[in-house]
Design a protein around this motif. Structure first.
Motif, PDB file in Angstrom:
ATOM      1  N   GLY A  56      29.439  24.790  35.021  1.00 50.66           N
ATOM      2  CA  GLY A  56      28.427  25.999  34.607  1.00 50.66           C
ATOM      3  C   GLY A  56      29.255  27.873  34.577  1.00 50.66           C
ATOM      4  O   GLY A  56      30.675  27.235  34.479  1.00 50.66           O
ATOM      5  N   THR A  57      28.359  28.657  33.939  1.00 50.42           N
ATOM      6  CA  THR A  57      29.497  29.539  33.823  1.00 50.42           C
ATOM      7  C   THR A  57      28.857  30.878  34.826  1.00 50.42           C
ATOM      8  O   THR A  57      27.361  31.233  34.671  1.00 50.42           O
ATOM      9  N   VAL A  58      28.979  31.433  35.622  1.00 48.82           N
ATOM     10  CA  VAL A  58      28.067  32.450  36.139  1.00 48.82           C
ATOM     11  C   VAL A  58      28.464  34.098  35.827  1.00 48.82           C
ATOM     12  O   VAL A  58      29.579  33.972  35.830  1.00 48.82           O
ATOM     13  N   ASP A  59      27.889  34.506  35.280  1.00 49.69           N
ATOM     14  CA  ASP A  59      28.506  36.035  34.619  1.00 49.69           C
ATOM     15  C   ASP A  59      28.015  36.609  35.431  1.00 49.69           C
ATOM     16  O   ASP A  59      26.712  36.758  35.743  1.00 49.69           O
ATOM     17  N   LEU A  60      28.928  37.778  35.629  1.00 51.83           N
ATOM     18  CA  LEU A  60      27.831  38.447  37.199  1.00 51.83           C
ATOM     19  C   LEU A  60      28.410  40.379  36.490  1.00 51.83           C
ATOM     20  O   LEU A  60      28.155  41.522  37.424  1.00 51.83           O
ATOM     21  N   SER A  61      28.402  40.030  35.261  1.00 50.00           N
ATOM     22  CA  SER A  61      28.200  41.611  34.219  1.00 50.00           C
ATOM     23  C   SER A  61      27.183  42.182  35.135  1.00 50.00           C
ATOM     24  O   SER A  61      27.257  43.846  35.020  1.00 50.00           O
ATOM     25  N   GLY A  62      26.254  41.900  35.076  1.00 46.51           N
ATOM     26  CA  GLY A  62      24.466  43.214  36.127  1.00 46.51           C
ATOM     27  C   GLY A  62      25.116  43.772  37.344  1.00 46.51           C
ATOM     28  O   GLY A  62      24.170  44.176  38.412  1.00 46.51           O
ATOM     29  N   ALA A  63      26.118  43.052  38.079  1.00 46.75           N
ATOM     30  CA  ALA A  63      25.933  43.078  39.506  1.00 46.75           C
ATOM     31  C   ALA A  63      26.973  44.738  39.566  1.00 46.75           C
ATOM     32  O   ALA A  63      27.424  45.013  38.786  1.00 46.75           O
ATOM     33  N   THR A  64      26.219  45.873  40.831  1.00 51.87           N
ATOM     34  CA  THR A  64      27.271  46.565  40.871  1.00 51.87           C
ATOM     35  C   THR A  64      28.762  46.053  41.441  1.00 51.87           C
ATOM     36  O   THR A  64      29.366  47.362  41.190  1.00 51.87           O
ATOM     37  N   SER A  65      28.404  45.420  42.588  1.00 50.57           N
ATOM     38  CA  SER A  65      30.459  44.321  42.315  1.00 50.57           C
ATOM     39  C   SER A  65      30.547  43.790  42.670  1.00 50.57           C
ATOM     40  O   SER A  65      28.991  43.065  42.778  1.00 50.57           O
ATOM     41  N   VAL A  66      31.252  42.898  42.588  1.00 50.53           N
ATOM     42  CA  VAL A  66      32.016  41.612  43.037  1.00 50.53           C
ATOM     43  C   VAL A  66      33.078  41.427  43.225  1.00 50.53           C
ATOM     44  O   VAL A  66      33.963  41.883  42.945  1.00 50.53           O
ATOM     45  N   TRP A  67      32.769  40.516  44.816  1.00 45.35           N
ATOM     46  CA  TRP A  67      34.371  40.326  45.860  1.00 45.35           C
ATOM     47  C   TRP A  67      34.212  38.688  45.960  1.00 45.35           C
ATOM     48  O   TRP A  67      33.806  38.182  46.727  1.00 45.35           O
ATOM     49  N   HIS A  68      35.408  38.028  45.373  1.00 41.14           N
ATOM     50  CA  HIS A  68      35.656  36.981  45.883  1.00 41.14           C
ATOM     51  C   HIS A  68      36.620  36.293  46.613  1.00 41.14           C
ATOM     52  O   HIS A  68      36.788  34.678  46.624  1.00 41.14           O
ATOM     53  N   GLY A  69      37.219  37.080  46.941  1.00 39.49           N
ATOM     54  CA  GLY A  69      38.792  37.013  47.631  1.00 39.49           C
ATOM     55  C   GLY A  69      38.281  37.095  48.484  1.00 39.49           C
ATOM     56  O   GLY A  69      37.200  36.607  49.298  1.00 39.49           O
ATOM     57  N   TYR A  70      39.545  36.543  49.838  1.00 37.51           N
ATOM     58  CA  TYR A  70      39.878  36.918  50.770  1.00 37.51           C
ATOM     59  C   TYR A  70      39.415  37.994  52.121  1.00 37.51           C
ATOM     60  O   TYR A  70      39.891  39.120  51.246  1.00 37.51           O
ATOM     61  N   ASP A  71      38.645  37.950  53.042  1.00 38.45           N
ATOM     62  CA  ASP A  71      38.728  39.233  54.087  1.00 38.45           C
ATOM     63  C   ASP A  71      40.015  38.930  54.942  1.00 38.45           C
ATOM     64  O   ASP A  71      40.041  38.123  55.112  1.00 38.45           O
ATOM     65  N   VAL A  72      40.727  39.411  56.170  1.00 37.43           N
ATOM     66  CA  VAL A  72      41.267  39.186  56.577  1.00 37.43           C
ATOM     67  C   VAL A  72      40.757  40.324  57.740  1.00 37.43           C
ATOM     68  O   VAL A  72      40.690  41.547  58.180  1.00 37.43           O
ATOM     69  N   SER A  73      40.632  39.186  58.998  1.00 40.60           N
ATOM     70  CA  SER A  73      40.257  39.946  60.397  1.00 40.60           C
ATOM     71  C   SER A  73      40.997  40.335  61.265  1.00 40.60           C
ATOM     72  O   SER A  73      42.220  40.211  60.636  1.00 40.60           O
ATOM     73  N   ASP A  74      40.743  40.990  62.187  1.00 42.31           N
ATOM     74  CA  ASP A  74      42.109  41.431  63.024  1.00 42.31           C
ATOM     75  C   ASP A  74      42.486  41.067  63.215  1.00 42.31           C
ATOM     76  O   ASP A  74      44.035  41.300  63.689  1.00 42.31           O
ATOM     77  N   ASP A  75      42.552  39.269  63.437  1.00 46.58           N
ATOM     78  CA  ASP A  75      43.813  38.800  64.280  1.00 46.58           C
ATOM     79  C   ASP A  75      44.043  38.352  62.882  1.00 46.58           C
ATOM     80  O   ASP A  75      45.253  37.206  63.529  1.00 46.58           O
ATOM     81  N   GLY A  76      44.451  38.640  61.827  1.00 47.19           N
ATOM     82  CA  GLY A  76      44.465  37.838  60.451  1.00 47.19           C
ATOM     83  C   GLY A  76      44.212  36.732  60.316  1.00 47.19           C
ATOM     84  O   GLY A  76      45.408  36.275  59.015  1.00 47.19           O
ATOM     85  N   THR A  77      43.234  36.084  60.712  1.00 45.70           N
ATOM     86  CA  THR A  77      42.427  35.194  59.745  1.00 45.70           C
ATOM     87  C   THR A  77      41.935  35.543  58.867  1.00 45.70           C
ATOM     88  O   THR A  77      41.591  36.938  58.588  1.00 45.70           O
TER      89      THR A  77
END
Length: 567
Positions: free
Chosen positions: A272-293
């Motif tokens: 399918g297709t998820v259209d998130l144009s109505g969201a105030t923001s979108v983040w689908h990437g990686y966050d990095v913890s303090d230990d680098g993970t």
């Protein structure tokens, strides 16, 4: 110390307190956990330090339906380090609901609960090199350092959470990472040693041994141990058990014909297709913890929602458009398509599926790369520095569509099915052992889980006003089975339980039929949950190590007899 079976004279009998078969995540974890225990431990590994085609060929077998299951020798590696030499590093624990008996999930319920495994998860996380044991955004990122961006702005749901994490190992090759430590320990690691047969000692005892070991060059020797642990993976464990007759003559631990049954993987697909144009923001990437993970959030079906829907465990990730379709116009994805000839089979199957071929499609992808040069160059530079050359590798391809129209990548629990199974074929390998035949099956409950979860997600996205999730409900089963049994998740073939009529080992992973045989690995999972299994395999191995040197007290088991005194 690290030895080679080729240097052991034929006819030798080694004595030990414990013999572990398989130097992958489970076997190496056990050896590390027991190195200071005072126990005399032998760790047998079929392969050596590097890939060897003749050794890997021992894994080959037959598959009932090749559309639904990969070849028997793929997604697993027969060498020191096992399949950790191949894995992508994704780590997450099982959820409490996975251990519960659920009336809508057939054959569910573990004899242990999450509380029994929780004491071992932090150490497992450390061995996997996945940072601290913190699997929610709130735990991993305290308020002072928390990422300011939500996964989907304004998505507030009682059905799906967005704060649970996947954490990523380096990924860590256990063989390479822990070789030096094992080489200095008193554990005897013996490479090129193939455990082929575990005979019962006699008709009166519930003990097994000595183990019969062979090399590919024809040498044979035995290991007489007080106890044995099979840590050879979810497909090889049933093979070893079924190749040893046991008291029933049907296979060790197989008096009730349970060994090899209830074979599970995970249900995975992209739809399918998820259209998130109505969201105030979108983040689908990686966050990095303090230990680098590297950590990544996902959409997870909450436990109560699973109960309400009568669905299995289910998570989903925002995903890029399908790579083979050049119509996406993205140079990054087209560069990945053009790199297809050098991508290993285990990853190519998921990335490309049944990709369209032909010169026209190739030219369309080349055109995308050329017209999208700036993005493609930036991606390739990032990939080289953060993946190819990095010790801790960037986990996967992340492409953010400018129009916020994603595909949905899902990963779900598969229901245990007694007719989904691993049996023995009539063909034999170079060691004389019968090869496996794989008959992986999915059930209506599996289709129901994915169907209900997707429908619930579409409803929640619409209700919260963040966008729209559109897909063809008629395609769910086809998408769910597009890749067949997902990857190298070989689960449930020697399941844990209290009743010998429906399980192979008890809650301590000891064989119901033998007092000195234990199993480590995903083979003992009664249900699969949604989580990739490696972290829980390591945690269960640590729990087993504690049991072997404590409550089980294997030093109290009778001293192993010599080969000449056994059948």
């Amino acid at each position: 110390m690290i030895l080679d079976a080729h240097d052991i004279p034929s006819g030798t009998e080694l004595q030990a307190d414990l013999c572990i078969a398989g130097a992958g995540a489970a076997g190496i974890t056990l050896a590390l956990a027991l190195e200071a225990s005072g126990l005399d431990v032998v760790l047998l590994e079929s392969g050596g330090e590097a890939p060897e085609p003749a050794v890997q060929q021992l894994y080959t077998g037959t598959v009932e339906d090749t559309r639904l299951h990969h070849p028997a020798d793929s997604y697993r590696v027969r060498r020191f380090g096992g399949s950790t030499t191949l894995w992508g590093g994704r780590c997450m624990p099982l959820d409490a609901i996975d251990f519960e008996r659920r009336d809508y999930m057939p054959h569910s319920g573990w004899p242990i609960g999450l509380d029994d495994l929780m004491p071992w998860y932090a150490q497992a996380n450390a061995l996997c090199e996945a940072g601290e044991f913190a699997y929610t955004a709130e735990q991993a990122f305290p308020r002072a350092s928390a990422p300011s961006r939500p996964m989907i702005g304004n998505f507030d749901s009682d059905v799906f959470s967005t704060n649970t994490l996947e954490r990523f190992s380096c990924p860590t090759d256990f063989g390479n990472r822990y070789r030096a430590r094992l080489a200095k320990s008193r554990v005897r690691v013996i490479q090129h040693a193939n455990l082929c047969h575990l005979p019962m000692q006699d008709a009166q005892t519930r003990l097994v041994g000595p183990a019969q070991v062979k090399t590919l060059d024809g040498k044979t020797f035995t290991v007489a141990a007080r106890a044995y642990v099979l840590a050879t993976g979810g497909l090889e464990v049933p093979r070893l058990l079924l190749n040893s007759p046991g008291v029933s003559g049907r296979g060790l631990g197989n008096a009730h014909d349970v060994v090899g049954r209830y074979y599970m993987s995970h249900l995975a697909g992209t739809i399918g297709t998820v259209d998130l144009s109505g969201a105030t923001s979108v983040w689908h990437g990686y966050d990095v913890s303090d230990d680098g993970t590297y950590c990544r959030r996902r959409l997870a079906l909450r436990p109560q929602a699973q109960r309400d829907l009568h669905a299995g465990n289910f998570i989903a990730r925002l995903h890029h458009p399908r790579i083979p379709d050049a119509g996406h116009g993205n140079g990054i994805l087209s560069a990945l398509y053009l790199a297809r000839p050098i991508v290993p089979y285990e990853y190519a199957k998921r990335l490309y599926g049944d990709a369209p071929g032909g010169i026209g499609n190739w030219l369309a992808h080349a055109r995308n790369v050329i017209t999208d040069v700036p993005n493609t160059v930036r991606f390739l530079a990032h990939w080289a520095t953060h993946r190819t050359l990095a010790a801790r590798k960037f986990p996967s391809v992340i492409v953010r569509p400018a129009n916020l129209r994603f595909s949905l990548d899902f990963h779900a629990e598969q229901a245990p099915c007694e007719n989904s199974r691993v049996t023995l074929s009539d063909t034999r390998d170079a060691l004389g052992m019968r090869r496996i035949h794989i008959d992986w099956r999915y059930t209506p409950q599996d289709v129901f889980t994915v169907t209900r979860a997707l429908a619930a997600l579409a409803q929640e996205i619409a209700r919260t006003g963040v966008g729209r999730f559109s897909y063809d409900a008629a395609d769910v089963e086809a998408e769910m089975t597009r890749y067949g049994a997902y990857g190298g998740h070989h689960i449930g073939t020697a399941r844990m339980g209290d009743d010998p009529r429906s399980s192979v080992v008890n809650g301590d992973a000891r064989l119901h039929e033998a007092d000195n045989v234990f199993i480590a690995g995903a083979a003992v999972f009664p249900t699969s949950g949604q989580a990739n299994p490696t972290l829980s395999i390591v945690a269960l191995a640590l729990r087993l190590a504690h049991h072997l040197q404590g409550p089980a007290n294997i030093t109290a088991l009778p001293a192993p007899p010599t080969s000449s005194s056994t059948n």
